[in-house]
Design a protein around this motif. Structure first.
Motif, PDB file in Angstrom:
ATOM      1  N   UNK A 176      -6.342  21.811 -15.318  1.00 12.05           N
ATOM      2  CA  UNK A 176      -7.156  21.954 -14.001  1.00 12.05           C
ATOM      3  C   UNK A 176      -8.369  20.813 -13.934  1.00 12.05           C
ATOM      4  N   UNK A 177      -8.777  20.488 -12.686  1.00 13.78           N
ATOM      5  CA  UNK A 177      -9.788  19.823 -12.108  1.00 13.78           C
ATOM      6  C   UNK A 177     -10.883  20.626 -12.077  1.00 13.78           C
ATOM      7  N   UNK A 178     -11.974  19.861 -12.407  1.00 12.57           N
ATOM      8  CA  UNK A 178     -13.552  20.070 -11.971  1.00 12.57           C
ATOM      9  C   UNK A 178     -14.034  19.181 -11.018  1.00 12.57           C
ATOM     10  N   UNK A 179     -14.262  19.714  -9.776  1.00 12.24           N
ATOM     11  CA  UNK A 179     -14.447  18.710  -8.648  1.00 12.24           C
ATOM     12  C   UNK A 179     -15.662  19.178  -7.894  1.00 12.24           C
ATOM     13  N   UNK A 180     -16.631  17.856  -7.734  1.00 13.82           N
ATOM     14  CA  UNK A 180     -17.734  17.979  -7.002  1.00 13.82           C
ATOM     15  C   UNK A 180     -17.496  18.614  -5.679  1.00 13.82           C
ATOM     16  N   UNK A 181     -18.107  19.707  -5.628  1.00  9.95           N
ATOM     17  CA  UNK A 181     -18.011  20.596  -4.294  1.00  9.95           C
ATOM     18  C   UNK A 181     -17.628  19.953  -3.057  1.00  9.95           C
ATOM     19  N   UNK A 182     -18.507  18.838  -2.743  1.00 12.55           N
ATOM     20  CA  UNK A 182     -18.098  18.248  -1.410  1.00 12.55           C
ATOM     21  C   UNK A 182     -17.006  17.535  -1.431  1.00 12.55           C
ATOM     22  N   UNK A 183     -15.993  17.081  -2.544  1.00  6.74           N
ATOM     23  CA  UNK A 183     -15.101  16.610  -2.463  1.00  6.74           C
ATOM     24  C   UNK A 183     -13.946  17.382  -2.297  1.00  6.74           C
ATOM     25  N   UNK A 184     -14.274  18.667  -2.315  1.00  3.70           N
ATOM     26  CA  UNK A 184     -12.844  19.818  -2.068  1.00  3.70           C
ATOM     27  C   UNK A 184     -12.470  19.748  -0.509  1.00  3.70           C
ATOM     28  N   UNK A 209       2.044  24.269  -7.247  1.00  3.87           N
ATOM     29  CA  UNK A 209       2.887  24.259  -8.364  1.00  3.87           C
ATOM     30  C   UNK A 209       3.235  25.727  -8.782  1.00  3.87           C
ATOM     31  N   UNK A 210       4.377  26.027  -9.441  1.00  3.85           N
ATOM     32  CA  UNK A 210       4.811  27.447  -9.512  1.00  3.85           C
ATOM     33  C   UNK A 210       3.839  27.892 -10.592  1.00  3.85           C
ATOM     34  N   UNK A 211       3.508  27.011 -11.613  1.00  9.74           N
ATOM     35  CA  UNK A 211       2.792  27.672 -12.917  1.00  9.74           C
ATOM     36  C   UNK A 211       1.195  27.375 -12.829  1.00  9.74           C
ATOM     37  N   UNK A 212       0.733  27.049 -11.641  1.00  9.28           N
ATOM     38  CA  UNK A 212      -0.651  26.884 -11.668  1.00  9.28           C
ATOM     39  C   UNK A 212      -1.404  28.223 -11.665  1.00  9.28           C
ATOM     40  N   UNK A 213      -0.682  29.284 -11.938  1.00 10.56           N
ATOM     41  CA  UNK A 213      -1.473  30.722 -11.915  1.00 10.56           C
ATOM     42  C   UNK A 213      -0.979  31.196 -13.324  1.00 10.56           C
ATOM     43  N   UNK A 214      -0.814  30.654 -14.233  1.00 13.92           N
ATOM     44  CA  UNK A 214      -0.477  31.115 -15.782  1.00 13.92           C
ATOM     45  C   UNK A 214      -1.359  32.187 -16.202  1.00 13.92           C
ATOM     46  N   UNK A 215      -1.302  33.442 -15.737  1.00 15.73           N
ATOM     47  CA  UNK A 215      -2.190  34.360 -16.389  1.00 15.73           C
ATOM     48  C   UNK A 215      -2.780  34.357 -17.840  1.00 15.73           C
ATOM     49  N   UNK A 216      -1.607  34.079 -18.942  1.00 13.70           N
ATOM     50  CA  UNK A 216      -1.891  34.296 -20.395  1.00 13.70           C
ATOM     51  C   UNK A 216      -2.949  33.008 -20.460  1.00 13.70           C
ATOM     52  N   UNK A 217      -2.750  31.810 -19.768  1.00 10.23           N
ATOM     53  CA  UNK A 217      -3.488  30.905 -20.109  1.00 10.23           C
ATOM     54  C   UNK A 217      -5.117  31.070 -19.830  1.00 10.23           C
ATOM     55  N   UNK A 218      -5.207  31.739 -18.739  1.00 13.01           N
ATOM     56  CA  UNK A 218      -6.718  32.355 -18.247  1.00 13.01           C
ATOM     57  C   UNK A 218      -7.230  33.265 -19.382  1.00 13.01           C
ATOM     58  N   UNK A 266     -13.460  24.808  -8.861  1.00  9.05           N
ATOM     59  CA  UNK A 266     -11.946  24.748 -10.100  1.00  9.05           C
ATOM     60  C   UNK A 266     -10.823  24.428  -9.013  1.00  9.05           C
ATOM     61  N   UNK A 267     -10.047  23.516  -9.681  1.00 12.77           N
ATOM     62  CA  UNK A 267      -8.688  23.595  -8.943  1.00 12.77           C
ATOM     63  C   UNK A 267      -7.681  23.664  -9.997  1.00 12.77           C
ATOM     64  N   UNK A 268      -6.894  24.739  -9.942  1.00 14.86           N
ATOM     65  CA  UNK A 268      -5.820  24.914 -11.202  1.00 14.86           C
ATOM     66  C   UNK A 268      -4.576  24.248 -10.811  1.00 14.86           C
ATOM     67  N   UNK A 269      -4.156  23.325 -11.526  1.00 13.33           N
ATOM     68  CA  UNK A 269      -2.961  22.752 -11.387  1.00 13.33           C
ATOM     69  C   UNK A 269      -1.792  23.139 -11.716  1.00 13.33           C
ATOM     70  N   UNK A 270      -0.632  22.181 -11.942  1.00 13.63           N
ATOM     71  CA  UNK A 270       0.678  22.527 -12.740  1.00 13.63           C
ATOM     72  C   UNK A 270       0.140  22.689 -14.234  1.00 13.63           C
ATOM     73  N   UNK A 271       1.209  23.134 -15.070  1.00 16.15           N
ATOM     74  CA  UNK A 271       1.006  23.371 -16.408  1.00 16.15           C
ATOM     75  C   UNK A 271       0.320  22.011 -17.326  1.00 16.15           C
ATOM     76  N   UNK A 272       0.615  20.818 -16.656  1.00 15.91           N
ATOM     77  CA  UNK A 272       0.481  19.753 -17.657  1.00 15.91           C
ATOM     78  C   UNK A 272      -0.542  19.008 -17.423  1.00 15.91           C
ATOM     79  N   UNK A 273      -1.272  18.212 -18.427  1.00 18.01           N
ATOM     80  CA  UNK A 273      -2.295  17.265 -17.979  1.00 18.01           C
ATOM     81  C   UNK A 273      -1.946  16.382 -16.954  1.00 18.01           C
ATOM     82  N   UNK A 274      -0.785  15.551 -16.740  1.00 17.95           N
ATOM     83  CA  UNK A 274      -0.303  14.652 -16.093  1.00 17.95           C
ATOM     84  C   UNK A 274      -0.126  15.113 -14.478  1.00 17.95           C
ATOM     85  N   UNK A 275      -0.170  16.502 -14.449  1.00 17.17           N
ATOM     86  CA  UNK A 275      -0.221  17.088 -12.945  1.00 17.17           C
ATOM     87  C   UNK A 275      -1.554  17.117 -12.556  1.00 17.17           C
TER      88      UNK A 275
END
Length: 424
Positions: free
Chosen positions: A277-285, A294-303, A104-113
Motif C-alpha cells: 500500500x501507499x500512504x499518500x499526503x491527502x492533497x496528492x490524492x 489490480x485484482x488482488x488489491x483487496x486481499x482480505x486475509x492480509x487486512x 491509504x491506497x491499496x495496490x497489487x500484492x507486491x511491493x514493486x506494484x
C-alpha cells in the motif's frame, strides 16, 4: 524429498533455492524445518516479509477465525469489514499517535506494484517525468521500479530503455568527500545542469540489497529540506526496513520528517501474506477511479493479518524489544566479528545488520561464510556490490537464546574463513 523435480520443471530464474538447496516443509518462529526434520535458524525471514516470525500464534488465530467464519476473501476494492478494521487499527496504533495524516491506497500484492503506483502518482501530480534515485538502490524489478534499481545485473534484462531517472550517490557510497546533497541542490538550481527538474526523490533510508547502507538522520533531514525548498516530492520506500525493523514502525521517524508518499509491503500483513500500500499526503490524492488497480488489491486475509500484527506489536512492546536486541547484535558484531580483522566493517539499523567484507582480497569471502553458515544450520544471504556484504535479518520476535546461538554460528564461520588475526 529429492530436489530434481524443481531442477527439471522450475524455471532457471529461481534464486534462493540455489543458495539453500534443501526442501523446507515447516516453520515456527525463527526456525525452518526441512522435510526430514533438520532445523535451520532463519536470518532471511522471507526477505523481510516475516518480521513477526513464522506462523505467529496471535496473528494465526485471527486468520483462522476469519476463515472459519466464511467471511469474504476476495473483495477487489469494495467496502469490507476487514478493510475498515485494518484502516481503523492503522490509524489508531500508528498514524494518530505520531501525528501523521495520510490517505491509504491499496495496490497489487507486491511491493514493486506499490512503487509503480507511487511513480505514476508523483508524475501525474507534478506533471514532470524525471525522478531522482540513488546508487545502490533496489526498488523492484517491474519496468518502472527497475528503472529506479541501480544494479546492472537486473537492469540488463529490461529489454527496453530505462529512462526518466537520474541517479546520484547515496550518503556513504559516493567518492570520498563528495557531497551528494550539495550536488543535488546544484543540479536543481543550475539552469545549465542539463537535468530536468524531478517529480520526486525516492529512497530507502537503509539500502538493504545495496549492502546495508544506512542514511544518517541528519542526511535524511537535509535531503527532505531540499525537496521542500524545490517542490520535489519525497517518497520513502519502507518496504523492507519498515514495519518495525528499524526499531520504530517507520524508518524515517528518527529524522523527524514526513514523507509525501510512503511505500509499504513485505511484513505489512504480519504473516507473509501478499500486501502492499501507499500512504499518500491527502492533497496528492488526485487519482481518478480505477487509474491504478489490480485484482488482488483487496486481499482480505492480509487486512486481517495486518490488523492483528498491529495489536501484537503494541501488546508485546515490540519497538523496545527490537531496540534492545539490536543493541545486543551491534555489540556482538563489533566485539566478536569486527575485532577479528580490521578489514571488516559492520553497520546497520535496528534488526537489519550487515558485515561488509569488500576489503578482503578474496571476492567470494562473504559467499563462502554464508555457505559455511548454511552447513552449520543458519540461513543468511549476501547483498551489496558483488555480494560482499553478509545481511542479517532475524525475526523481530526472535528469542534471546536463538539469537545468541545464531550469532555464535556466524562468528565461528567467520573464524573459519578469516582467522583470528586481531585476537591471537
Amino acid at each position: 524429498m529429492l530436489t530434481n523435480i524443481f531442477e527439471t520443471f522450475e524455471s532457471n530464474v529461481r534464486s534462493y533455492s540455489r543458495s539453500y538447496p534443501v526442501v523446507f516443509q515447516k516453520a515456527k518462529g525463527s526456525i525452518l524445518y526441512t522435510d526430514n526434520g533438520k532445523e535451520y535458524i532463519d536470518f532471511l525471514m522471507g526477505a523481510g516479509a516475516l518480521n513477526y516470525g513464522h506462523n505467529n500464534e496471535y496473528i494465526k488465530r485471527s486468520l483462522l477465525d476469519y476463515m472459519q467464519g466464511d467471511y469474504i476473501m476476495q473483495g477487489l476494492d469494495m467496502f469490507t469489514v476487514a478493510k475498515s478494521e485494518f484502516i481503523t487499527a492503522f490509524n489508531q496504533h500508528l498514524l494518530e499517535p505520531k501525528s501523521l495524516h495520510y490517505k491509504f491506497q491499496f495496490c497489487g500484492p507486491t511491493g514493486t506494484n506499490a512503487i509503480e503506483a507511487a511513480l505514476k502518482l508523483a508524475r501525474t501530480y507534478t506533471k514532470r517525468s524525471n525522478v531522482v534515485a540513488f546508487m545502490g538502490a533496489y526498488h523492484g524489478l517491474s519496468l518502472g521500479s527497475l528503472a529506479l534499481t541501480s544494479n546492472q545485473y537486473h537492469r540488463q534484462v529490461a529489454g527496453v530503455g530505462l529512462n526518466n531517472v537520474t541517479f546520484i550517490p547515496f550518503e556513504q557510497n559516493g567518492p570520498e568527500g563528495f557531497d551528494s546533497l550539495a550536488y543535488f541542490e546544484m543540479m536543481l538550481e543550475d539552469s545549465h545542469s542539463g537535468i530536468e527538474k524531478p517529480a520526486a526523490v525516492i529512497l530507502e533510508t537503509v539500502q538493504a540489497e545495496g549492502g546495508i547502507n544506512v542514511a544518517s538522520a541528519e542526511w535524511l533531514a537535509a535531503l527532505y529540506a531540499i525537496c521542500k525548498r524545490h517542490d520535489v516530492l519525497f517518497i520513502c520506500d519502507d518496504i523492507q526496513i519498515g514495519c518495525g525493523r528499524s526499531g520504530e514502525f517507520f524508518s524515517f521517524e528518527r529524522a523527524g520528517i514526513t514523507p509525501d508518499i510512503v511505500v509499504l509491503s513485505k511484513s505489512l500483513s504480519g504473516y507473509g501474506l501478499p500486501m502492499s500500500m501507499l500512504l499518500i499526503r491527502p492533497d496528492l490524492d488526485i487519482w481518478k477511479p480505477g487509474e491504478h488497480n489490480g485484482t488482488f488489491r483487496g486481499y482480505q486475509l492480509a487486512f486481517v493479518g495486518g490488523k492483528a500484527a498491529l495489536e501484537f506489536r503494541e501488546a508485546e512492546g515490540l519497538d523496545a524489544a527490537v531496540q534492545r536486541k539490536a543493541s545486543y547484535v551491534t555489540r556482538f558484531l563489533e566485539d566478536e566479528i569486527a575485532a577479528l580483522d580490521d578489514r571488516i566493517e559492520v553497520r546497520g539499523l535496528g534488526l537489519m545488520q550487515g558485515i561488509d567484507l569488500s576489503r578482503f582480497r578474496d571476492p567470494l569471502m562473504a559467499k563462502k561464510i554464508a555457505q559455511d553458515c548454511f552447513k552449520r544450520q543458519l540461513i543468511v544471504e549476501c547483498v551489496g556490490r558483488e555480494d560482499k556484504v553478509l545481511k542479517l535479518l532475524p525475526a523481530l520476535t526472535i528469542e534471546d537464546d536463538v539469537l545468541e546461538r545464531a550469532l555464535e554460528i556466524l562468528r565461528d564461520a567467520c573464524l573459519q574463513h578469516i582467522g583470528q588475526k586481531a585476537l591471537s
